[in-house]
Motif scaffolding. Structure first.
Motif, short mmCIF file in Angstrom:
data_model
loop_
_atom_site.label_atom_id
_atom_site.label_comp_id
_atom_site.label_asym_id
_atom_site.label_seq_id
_atom_site.Cartn_x
_atom_site.Cartn_y
_atom_site.Cartn_z
N ALA A 23 0.84 -1.20 0.00
CA ALA A 23 0.00 0.00 0.00
C ALA A 23 0.87 1.24 0.00
O ALA A 23 2.05 1.20 0.34
N THR A 24 0.26 2.36 -0.37
CA THR A 24 0.92 3.66 -0.40
C THR A 24 0.13 4.63 0.47
O THR A 24 -1.09 4.73 0.34
N LYS A 26 -1.56 7.87 1.62
CA LYS A 26 -2.11 9.03 0.92
C LYS A 26 -1.54 10.32 1.52
O LYS A 26 -1.16 10.35 2.69
N GLY A 39 -8.67 2.09 3.89
CA GLY A 39 -8.75 2.64 2.54
C GLY A 39 -8.80 4.15 2.51
O GLY A 39 -8.52 4.76 1.47
N ASP A 40 -9.16 4.77 3.63
CA ASP A 40 -9.13 6.23 3.70
C ASP A 40 -7.70 6.75 3.81
O ASP A 40 -7.41 7.89 3.43
N PHE A 42 -4.72 4.71 2.96
CA PHE A 42 -3.76 4.09 2.05
C PHE A 42 -4.40 3.79 0.70
O PHE A 42 -5.54 3.33 0.64
N ASP A 43 -3.64 4.03 -0.35
CA ASP A 43 -4.00 3.53 -1.67
C ASP A 43 -3.58 2.08 -1.78
O ASP A 43 -2.61 1.65 -1.14
N ASP A 44 -4.29 1.31 -2.60
CA ASP A 44 -3.96 -0.09 -2.86
C ASP A 44 -4.00 -0.93 -1.59
O ASP A 44 -3.15 -1.82 -1.38
N ALA A 49 -9.15 -2.67 2.76
CA ALA A 49 -9.53 -1.25 2.70
C ALA A 49 -10.68 -0.92 3.64
O ALA A 49 -10.76 0.19 4.17
#
Length: 208
Positions: A23-24, A26, A39-40, A42-44, A49
């Motif tokens: 994950a990345t 945000k 999911g709020d 981290f992307d991916d 999520a």
């Protein structure tokens, strides 16, 4: 040979699982919900999520999640993310619609009129009025649920409900003084003796 092949397959599976959950972080998160999910932040985040990780701030507010908290949360949920520096962080902000002080004043004036006080009132709050915000999805209506007035002094206390009918509705207790006012003509500038007062020299001012 079979054992080596099995170990190799297991390693590939582990790598694939790690890649699937890589994950990345945000740069920032703006939400309109009571709970913060992976999911709020981290992307991916993949199937993780929807995992709940924190309570959201109140509407219009924000807080900061630092690298230590993020690393621990990612590890606890099996998310493939690791802080690169201790300065990694994310600002979580909840969307909000601000309620202006003038809206509170208008609601109180209407409540006074319903009690039979039809004067043009100046509403003075005791102390600083709080900064209020509700969800953008909440109705902006302000209801005065109760109003208590001391007629000789004009001092009052009231309970207001802002955004009623929505989960982010606020109950606000206020107190202050309601003073009757009227418009009177006053001079815009200093007038010398014997000078004619013209229309442009006069304006209406609201005074107690």
């Amino acid at each position: 040979m079979t054992t080596v092949r099995n170990l190799f397959a297991a390693a590939l599976f582990a790598c694939a699982a790690t890649a699937a959950h890589a994950a990345t972080l945000k740069p920032a998160a703006t939400i309109d919900a009571d709970l913060v999910r992976l999911g709020d932040l981290f992307d991916d985040a993949g199937p993780l999520a929807d995992s709940v990780v924190a309570r959201a701030p109140t509407p219009g507010r924000r807080y900061v999640l630092d690298s230590e908290w993020l690393s621990e949360t990612a590890r606890a949920h099996g998310l493939g993310w690791r802080a690169t520096t201790r300065f990694d962080r994310i600002v979580v902000e909840r969307a909000g619609r601000g309620i202006d002080r003038s809206a509170l004043v208008d609601a109180l004036r209407d409540a006074f009129r319903q009690t039979g006080d039809l004067r043009n009132l100046a509403i003075e709050f005791a102390g600083r009025t709080p900064d209020l915000a509700i969800s953008p999805l909440a109705p902006p209506a302000i209801e005065v649920q109760s109003l208590s007035v001391d007629q000789p002094s004009g001092r009052f206390s009231a309970l207001l409900v802002v955004g009623g009918g929505h989960p982010t509705a606020l109950r606000v207790a206020v107190a202050g003084r309601a003073v009757g006012t009227r418009e009177v003509p006053v001079l815009r500038r200093q007038i010398q003796a014997g000078e004619i007062i013209r229309h442009a020299d006069v304006e209406l001012a609201t005074l107690r």
